[in-house]
Design a protein around this motif. Structure first.
Motif, PDB file in Angstrom:
ATOM      1  N   ARG A 221       0.826  -1.206   0.000  1.00 21.45           N
ATOM      2  CA  ARG A 221       0.000   0.000   0.000  1.00 21.45           C
ATOM      3  C   ARG A 221       0.865   1.262   0.000  1.00 21.45           C
ATOM      4  NH1 ARG A 221      -5.257   0.106   0.771  1.00 21.45           N
ATOM      5  NH2 ARG A 221      -5.146   2.143   1.726  1.00 21.45           N
ATOM      6  N   LYS A 222       1.921   1.239   0.786  1.00 27.05           N
ATOM      7  CA  LYS A 222       2.791   2.413   0.897  1.00 27.05           C
ATOM      8  C   LYS A 222       3.556   2.651  -0.399  1.00 27.05           C
ATOM      9  CE  LYS A 222       5.206   4.854   4.405  1.00 27.05           C
ATOM     10  NZ  LYS A 222       5.346   4.920   5.855  1.00 27.05           N
ATOM     11  N   LEU A 223       4.045   1.575  -0.977  1.00 25.49           N
ATOM     12  CA  LEU A 223       4.801   1.667  -2.224  1.00 25.49           C
ATOM     13  C   LEU A 223       3.939   2.267  -3.330  1.00 25.49           C
ATOM     14  CD1 LEU A 223       7.449   0.762  -3.636  1.00 25.49           C
ATOM     15  CD2 LEU A 223       6.318  -1.397  -4.141  1.00 25.49           C
ATOM     16  N   LEU A 224       2.724   1.760  -3.477  1.00 27.79           N
ATOM     17  CA  LEU A 224       1.843   2.266  -4.528  1.00 27.79           C
ATOM     18  C   LEU A 224       1.420   3.705  -4.239  1.00 27.79           C
ATOM     19  CD1 LEU A 224      -0.354  -0.890  -5.231  1.00 27.79           C
ATOM     20  CD2 LEU A 224       1.375   0.099  -6.710  1.00 27.79           C
ATOM     21  N   LEU A 225       1.189   4.007  -2.965  1.00 30.56           N
ATOM     22  CA  LEU A 225       0.836   5.391  -2.613  1.00 30.56           C
ATOM     23  C   LEU A 225       1.963   6.335  -2.996  1.00 30.56           C
ATOM     24  CD1 LEU A 225      -1.213   7.278  -1.132  1.00 30.56           C
ATOM     25  CD2 LEU A 225       0.187   6.982   0.905  1.00 30.56           C
ATOM     26  N   ASN A 226       3.191   5.975  -2.623  1.00 37.15           N
ATOM     27  CA  ASN A 226       4.338   6.842  -2.929  1.00 37.15           C
ATOM     28  C   ASN A 226       4.508   7.015  -4.438  1.00 37.15           C
ATOM     29  OD1 ASN A 226       4.755   7.061  -0.227  1.00 37.15           O
ATOM     30  ND2 ASN A 226       6.590   5.772  -0.154  1.00 37.15           N
ATOM     31  N   LEU A 227       4.356   5.936  -5.182  1.00 38.78           N
ATOM     32  CA  LEU A 227       4.488   6.031  -6.639  1.00 38.78           C
ATOM     33  C   LEU A 227       3.430   6.974  -7.208  1.00 38.78           C
ATOM     34  CD1 LEU A 227       5.219   2.312  -7.532  1.00 38.78           C
ATOM     35  CD2 LEU A 227       6.671   4.241  -8.126  1.00 38.78           C
ATOM     36  N   MET A 228       2.196   6.868  -6.704  1.00 42.91           N
ATOM     37  CA  MET A 228       1.130   7.714  -7.250  1.00 42.91           C
ATOM     38  C   MET A 228       1.289   9.167  -6.825  1.00 42.91           C
ATOM     39  SD  MET A 228      -2.293   5.398  -7.314  1.00 42.91           S
ATOM     40  CE  MET A 228      -2.197   4.758  -5.671  1.00 42.91           C
ATOM     41  N   LEU A 229       1.649   9.374  -5.547  1.00 43.01           N
ATOM     42  CA  LEU A 229       1.803  10.757  -5.077  1.00 43.01           C
ATOM     43  C   LEU A 229       2.921  11.470  -5.826  1.00 43.01           C
ATOM     44  CD1 LEU A 229       1.268  10.564  -1.223  1.00 43.01           C
ATOM     45  CD2 LEU A 229      -0.245  11.540  -2.940  1.00 43.01           C
ATOM     46  N   SER A 230       3.973  10.713  -6.200  1.00 43.50           N
ATOM     47  CA  SER A 230       5.096  11.340  -6.890  1.00 43.50           C
ATOM     48  C   SER A 230       4.671  11.871  -8.248  1.00 43.50           C
ATOM     49  CB  SER A 230       6.240  10.344  -7.045  1.00 43.50           C
ATOM     50  OG  SER A 230       5.901   9.386  -8.027  1.00 43.50           O
ATOM     51  N   ASP A 231       3.508  11.448  -8.719  1.00 51.61           N
ATOM     52  CA  ASP A 231       3.008  11.868 -10.026  1.00 51.61           C
ATOM     53  C   ASP A 231       2.139  13.122  -9.943  1.00 51.61           C
ATOM     54  OD1 ASP A 231       3.504  11.013 -12.529  1.00 51.61           O
ATOM     55  OD2 ASP A 231       1.874   9.568 -12.658  1.00 51.61           O
ATOM     56  N   VAL A 232       1.705  13.480  -8.746  1.00 53.20           N
ATOM     57  CA  VAL A 232       0.770  14.606  -8.592  1.00 53.20           C
ATOM     58  C   VAL A 232       1.545  15.920  -8.647  1.00 53.20           C
ATOM     59  CG1 VAL A 232      -0.931  15.670  -7.049  1.00 53.20           C
ATOM     60  CG2 VAL A 232      -0.784  13.182  -7.198  1.00 53.20           C
ATOM     61  N   PRO A 233       1.036  16.905  -9.427  1.00 49.37           N
ATOM     62  CA  PRO A 233       1.763  18.177  -9.523  1.00 49.37           C
ATOM     63  C   PRO A 233       1.788  18.909  -8.183  1.00 49.37           C
ATOM     64  CG  PRO A 233      -0.364  18.301 -10.657  1.00 49.37           C
ATOM     65  CD  PRO A 233      -0.163  16.881 -10.272  1.00 49.37           C
ATOM     66  N   GLY A 234       2.839  19.698  -7.992  1.00 46.95           N
ATOM     67  CA  GLY A 234       2.919  20.521  -6.794  1.00 46.95           C
ATOM     68  C   GLY A 234       3.861  19.974  -5.746  1.00 46.95           C
ATOM     69  N   LEU A 235       4.454  18.790  -6.004  1.00 49.82           N
ATOM     70  CA  LEU A 235       5.371  18.209  -5.023  1.00 49.82           C
ATOM     71  C   LEU A 235       6.803  18.602  -5.407  1.00 49.82           C
ATOM     72  CD1 LEU A 235       5.151  16.191  -2.589  1.00 49.82           C
ATOM     73  CD2 LEU A 235       5.790  14.412  -4.189  1.00 49.82           C
ATOM     74  N   PRO A 236       7.549  19.221  -4.495  1.00 50.79           N
ATOM     75  CA  PRO A 236       8.928  19.611  -4.832  1.00 50.79           C
ATOM     76  C   PRO A 236       9.758  18.388  -5.228  1.00 50.79           C
ATOM     77  CG  PRO A 236       8.263  20.507  -2.706  1.00 50.79           C
ATOM     78  CD  PRO A 236       7.199  19.541  -3.121  1.00 50.79           C
ATOM     79  N   GLU A 237      10.744  18.614  -6.090  1.00 53.54           N
ATOM     80  CA  GLU A 237      11.496  17.491  -6.630  1.00 53.54           C
ATOM     81  C   GLU A 237      12.234  16.705  -5.549  1.00 53.54           C
ATOM     82  OE1 GLU A 237      13.825  18.284 -10.147  1.00 53.54           O
ATOM     83  OE2 GLU A 237      15.095  16.568  -9.666  1.00 53.54           O
TER      84      GLU A 237
END
Lengths: 501, 501
Positions: free
Chosen positions: B203-219
């Motif tokens: 669950r955490k792995l998939l969440l992190n992968l998806m969140l990394s795709d959302v705009p607005g997150l610093p690199e």
């Protein structure tokens, strides 16, 4: 291995990249309005996807990933549109089979279809995205959706906001379970609409069964723990009860109950109860309903009339003042508009849904459409609001995909580009019939278009066979079709799995 | 339908029951010492199973449901003994395949085997039980185990205590993951020992992968989210890394990373890291270890030397002062004694395990045995403490089942009945070799009995094939063998599932 080759290329200095990859990257990045801003300001002000340029592909933003949204995305032509989906879950739930997963007839994963498998371009085309987020507002003036990401499951990130510009917006965010304002429902009852609900039901059911076996628990408490109450007599409630009865009779070993109730004349009817506010399976014809009642009663499901007034942690209080103790409470009394839909300043259909015209457009604004459980025909159309059924949502998604593809081909894909366009045939709904399973090898199939119309209605083994076959061919991917068939086979051969993981 | 027929009978007044059912019930109930007490006092003072009578079957109480306990229960003859298992989970985890479930190569349910399927009598024989509980103390004087039930998942019941009298006690409660007293490990790292750990990682792995795709997150935050760190270079850590690398390279779409890292020369090595305190796969021979290092590095896993000093929510602090940001932290640095084992007033082997003699008995007390990761040979036996491996636990369970069956046949089944009995051959452990997979189609197989001995050691595709076949034939039930094969097949054909349910 395409991706890996790409990685190898990326790992060399950026200048040596092949033109194709570079173009891909640039195309992808041009949408990120904050791509060149420093990280600090990117968090300070909402960023997102800016408006598309006239020479870009137009962008369809789909809110939601249920039957309506997913069928739409499947039908949209990714050569015509960039597709952006905003939803708090990255998969579609095959809801008609969800009740079967609670007791292990099917695996949870067999009824969940990843969006990327339904519309592959969403994870591969530059400019198409899936965003794990909730939509919070729609700015129809500026053609923008406001979103907030979902970060449940990580304790190091707070949710953040971003905006997405759309050329066409499809609101397919669905409805929410009705609680009728009854106190305690959200806290103590479990709905049956998402995979995590089914997981919760399964875990609780197995826990209660096991705890009832441990010495030291008073008999009254055992009775309560093992008492499962389903509120609502629609297809979901009935199918869940049928599955549960079958599970307890066939897969939970006799010993649990014999040991659990040593001094009492114990009946299966003490275990399973459907609490009905009105008729059971009210959309089916009387003959089928009588069959369902007879079969459920024979399977040990007690059908009780009653209206819930209050839900406490260990019992329900009915309007006649009586109390019903429960160990597991499943709430399935239909759906109503979500707070998001209520908050939108759009015209509403009877029942508080987003009002749409014959072409599923929201008529007061440009480029906004709505399909599925969150939408309904405006009174001005003279058409009735359609029921909140998977087949309605699916048919609307299919229709709207065709319509949007046509609009784009006719040159109206961009924002405000389809103002006076001829949209062709309006959406017409033809009811294909209703189905519900009522336990092992038994189902109801009602192929009439309405309760008054003539047509075929069946009950029994043949119906059950039709029901299984119909669903099996409608599960979206070959992978899940295969898994559903395998699950059914192993359940038949080995019984259901009872490990509580 | 036996059970249903029983129910029908039970629903008629109790006097009309058939003699067989009655006897079953009486036999079952005579063990419940509080069966006739009023509910209030049953909760006030611990109840449970009282001592067996001389004409009853003797009772073996097994604490734990891991490899050792389950193999023991499988081998015990239910005609000779009543079997009572006390464990906080109702299934055995097939640990060698657990790493594969984190990324969806296998389904969670395929690696969980319900105890009732391993030893059917536990849910059907009167006098045999499974209790969902933790053991809290052992009273060797009175031949009693003190237990406390597990009620996580219900908000209406507090845990309660009860006692079980034993004729023979087998402590197989396992070990717990070592944290070496490092602050923050329990709070922020995920172990990989239970199915729910694998679910959490997924669950955490998939969440992190998806969140990394959302705009607005610093690199920088994206980099952190996508950085998976595995602490520990044993088979579990290596297998998990291999699976994860394979998952990211083949099933997570390229776009996540390309969009996520627009401005950087991004490498897979930035994503996966194994942090090693000492050698990787230290139990394997040098040639195999070199092969593993080469293959892991090629797959994009970065191997780093370092010792963790502190674990913070977003980064690790090493002893050299450097900080390692992480989005997912998997902790797999071996195991040590559990608080329960530490609390027991029994002799200990080197390393703090429960000390046993050559027959796996605890020599200072009567009728207590210990097997698996929680036990070790006493120094007085002159034998070394065996490694905490599935094959050791399994062999001990098999041996002890035979021994206990023999003791009962020789008339020593009841408490204090085997005092001066000749127990026959002591337990001898012969190492069959070690196996570990290091990614797609690649594995290590070391068939030597020790690091110094001669024998076969293989690496590559043949090893991978041996590894898969060996495990497939060792998964306990036919149902799970079938599912593991089906899971492997569908992963091969369709890829892994990425829905986050």
């Amino acid at each position: 291995m395409f991706w890996y080759r790409n990685l190898i290329k990326l790992s060399t200095p950026i200048k040596s990249k092949t033109p194709i990859t570079k173009n891909l990257l640039q195309a992808s990045l041009s949408h990120f309005s904050t791509a060149n801003q420093p990280p600090a300001s990117a968090q300070a002000q909402p960023s997102g996807l800016g408006p598309t340029k006239p020479h870009d592909k137009p962008r369809v933003v789909v809110l939601g990933s249920g039957w309506a949204g997913c069928r739409l995305m499947k039908g949209l032509d990714p050569k015509l549109y960039d597709i952006v989906c905003v939803s708090p879950r990255n998969h579609m739930v095959f809801t008609p089979l969800l009740a079967s997963t609670c007791v292990g007839t099917l695996e949870f994963r067999s009824v969940a279809e990843p969006i990327a498998r339904i519309q592959p371009s969403i994870s591969s085309a530059p400019g198409s995205y899936f965003f794990l987020a909730n939509s919070t507002a729609v700015d129809t003036e500026n053609h923008e959706v406001h979103c907030e990401t979902v970060t449940d499951g990580t304790d190091t990130l707070d949710p953040w906001k971003f905006k997405i510009s759309y050329d066409k917006l499809v609101i397919a965010s669905g409805a929410q379970a009705s609680t009728f304002g009854i106190h305690g429902v959200k806290e103590h009852a479990i709905f049956l609409r998402e995979v995590h609900h089914a997981q919760e039901i399964r875990r609780k059911l197995l826990l209660n069964l096991m705890l009832s076996d441990v010495p030291g628990l008073p008999e009254e408490e055992k009775r309560r723990l093992l008492h499962c109450v389903v509120v609502g007599g629609g297809p979901t409630g009935v199918e869940f009860s049928g599955e549960l009865s079958d599970f307890i009779r066939r897969d939970v070993h006799e010993r649990t109950l014999i040991a659990g109730f040593p001094n009492s004349a114990w009946k299966l009817e003490d275990l399973l109860e459907i609490l009905l506010a009105n008729e059971i399976l009210s959309s089916f014809d009387d003959r089928l309903r009588r069959y369902a009642i007879k079969h459920l009663t024979k399977s040990g499901v007690r059908l009780v009339r009653g209206i819930v007034k209050d839900v406490k942690p260990e019992n329900l209080v009915l309007t006649d003042g009586s109390e019903v103790p429960y160990g597991l409470l499943v709430w399935s009394t239909g759906v109503g508009p979500s707070p998001f839909v209520n908050s939108l300043g759009l015209p509403k259909s009877p029942g508080g849904r987003i009002g749409v015209d014959e072409w599923l457009r929201v008529p007061t604004v440009q480029d906004v459409f709505s399909i599925g459980d969150c939408s309904g025909f405006l009174e001005s159309t003279g058409k009735p609001v359609l029921p909140a059924l998977a087949q309605v949502a699916e048919r609307q998604g299919k229709y709207l995909a065709k319509l949007l593809n046509k609009i784009c081909k006719d040159g109206g894909g961009h924002a405000n580009g389809a103002k006076d366009m001829n949209l062709g045939d309006p959406f017409e709904y033809k009811h294909l019939g209703s189905m519900a399973t009522v336990g092992r090898f038994k189902a109801l199939v009602d192929l009439r278009q309405s309760k008054e119309a003539k047509g075929i209605s069946l009950a029994g083994f043949v119906s059950w066979f039709i029901w299984r076959s119909a669903y099996l061919t409608r599960v979206v991917s070959w992978r899940n079709r295969f898994y559903v068939a395998i699950n059914w086979l192993t359940t038949f051969v080995f019984g259901r799995d009872i490990s509580r993981i």
